[in-house]
Design an enzyme around this catalytic site. Sequence first.
Site, PDB file in Angstrom:
ATOM      1  N   GLU B  38       0.818  -1.052   0.049  1.00 40.28           N
ATOM      2  CA  GLU B  38       0.182  -0.119   0.108  1.00 40.28           C
ATOM      3  C   GLU B  38       0.767   1.311  -0.020  1.00 40.28           C
ATOM      4  OE1 GLU B  38      -2.054   0.264   3.632  1.00 40.28           O
ATOM      5  OE2 GLU B  38      -3.753   1.599   3.114  1.00 40.28           O
ATOM      6  N   LYS B 109      -9.552   2.247  -1.947  1.00 45.85           N
ATOM      7  CA  LYS B 109      -9.888   1.606  -0.840  1.00 45.85           C
ATOM      8  C   LYS B 109     -11.102   1.912  -0.019  1.00 45.85           C
ATOM      9  CE  LYS B 109      -7.356   0.774   3.718  1.00 45.85           C
ATOM     10  NZ  LYS B 109      -6.097   1.120   4.342  1.00 45.85           N
ATOM     11  N   CYS B 142      -5.168  -3.478   2.219  1.00 44.47           N
ATOM     12  CA  CYS B 142      -4.980  -3.315   3.757  1.00 44.47           C
ATOM     13  C   CYS B 142      -6.236  -3.704   4.598  1.00 44.47           C
ATOM     14  CB  CYS B 142      -4.399  -2.178   4.246  1.00 44.47           C
ATOM     15  SG  CYS B 142      -3.423  -2.271   5.734  1.00 44.47           S
TER      16      CYS B 142
END
Lengths: 264, 264
Positions: B38, B109, B142
């Site tokens: 990330e 995300k 993540c």
Amino acid sequence: MNVGYYQFSPCFGDPARNLENVQDALSGADADIIVLPELAFTGYYFENRKELSSLAENVSSSKIVSALINLCKSHDMYIATGFAESDGSNIYNSALLIGPTGAIHTYRKLHLFNTEKEYFDPGNISLKPINIKGANLGLMICYDWVFPEVTRSLAAQGADIILHPSNLVLAYCQKTMVSRCIENSVYAITANRTGTEARPRGQLTFTGQSQIVDTKGSIIASSTVENDDLVIQDIDPSTARDKFITENNHLFNDRRPEYYSAIT
Amino acid sequence: MNVGYYQFSPCFGDPARNLENVQDALSGADADIIVLPELAFTGYYFENRKELSSLAENVSSSKIVSALINLCKSHDMYIATGFAESDGSNIYNSALLIGPTGAIHTYRKLHLFNTEKEYFDPGNISLKPINIKGANLGLMICYDWVFPEVTRSLAAQGADIILHPSNLVLAYCQKTMVSRCIENSVYAITANRTGTEARPRGQLTFTGQSQIVDTKGSIIASSTVENDDLVIQDIDPSTARDKFITENNHLFNDRRPEYYSAIT
């Protein structure tokens, strides 16, 4: 709150013997909730629907259920147990939540495993937690573990503790239940059975290793593959009400359901 | 198919240096797909939106992206990388899938972690797998790991391999990705970063331990907490098309979505 499980090896087709085993094991138990394995009184590996029919019972007329209600009365406790449930012409692989006042909730396994599909009817009761003694209990059975939707649905409706009667033959469940607890911040009690059933369809060996997992995914109690084991653990169910994984991250409020439509 | 990741410690605020690091590391790589962490080029722990703004880039004008496209061209490979993405006045914590022909897919995300909520805009692009070289790739970033709905949504749409750029600071993800693979029968490549960022808001230490998990939940490659590590593993993505966990149990056909309404 004292919660636990009794891991043992039910004897196929002998409910009276299995009941005696459970009564003996729980006679001195100081617990609020005890979880028993899936199909704890009949055994698991039925030859066919006819054989299952001969062993399945109606909850309201079952002597096993009556005996468990009495056990709950005398100990002021609740028992979650697997149960071969007949209801009219249908037969379900069920989990009953039994307490001093009676059988207070039935869950019928939504996801049938392997040959269960041949002789059980699929579950038809919504996933819904039940409140007892201040804790919200969510029932699921064995193979339901592989579907994250089951624990999620129960936790989204407030379940604090997942009661999980099981007859596991695969090796994946125990570690996956750790993830279920982490992702939902719930406790989970997996009561698995031990032993082998050599039956007309073949032989199955069950994997034991029953466990209690806390809301952070720590295994706080567990058993071996083979031994009978009564395990009781003091937990604080209110821990499951804290859904913050960081001070800015709430496991349920952070969800983006509008992006999850592929699931339903 | 050769898939892998490059685990390293990006230097905060120095995209040129991080690019050089990645170019050097991948110069001899014989891989079809490589996953980077990330925010692999900017670093992670921004002081505020202003600082993030100064480092975020538009995909179409980014020199980093151009350089990665060239790297993909020269190696006939694909790179999935975390990327601080500006788009007009918005800034996203994104993952880009880059190949020889350009940046072919962006995922933003959906679930922002901790202080990311203060300076990133929440993702607004549907979860959808992308087919390259015969494999369907699903991108997530993540903290998306904690939501079983993310992997589930990708797998339900055919994802074979989950590409998972990460900057993990908690200890739970790696074992939960094992469950994600078991419950969906997919591969997952978690490319985590290493090192510590001491920044105005505090200090963060990242947990490394990048890993590749197969469709049965076995960790087939992994790295240490601290070391830079380029790992490439030969896998067969078609294994992920087999969703049978027993001969009678299909992980997706067995689902009972009508009972999952509490999720959406």
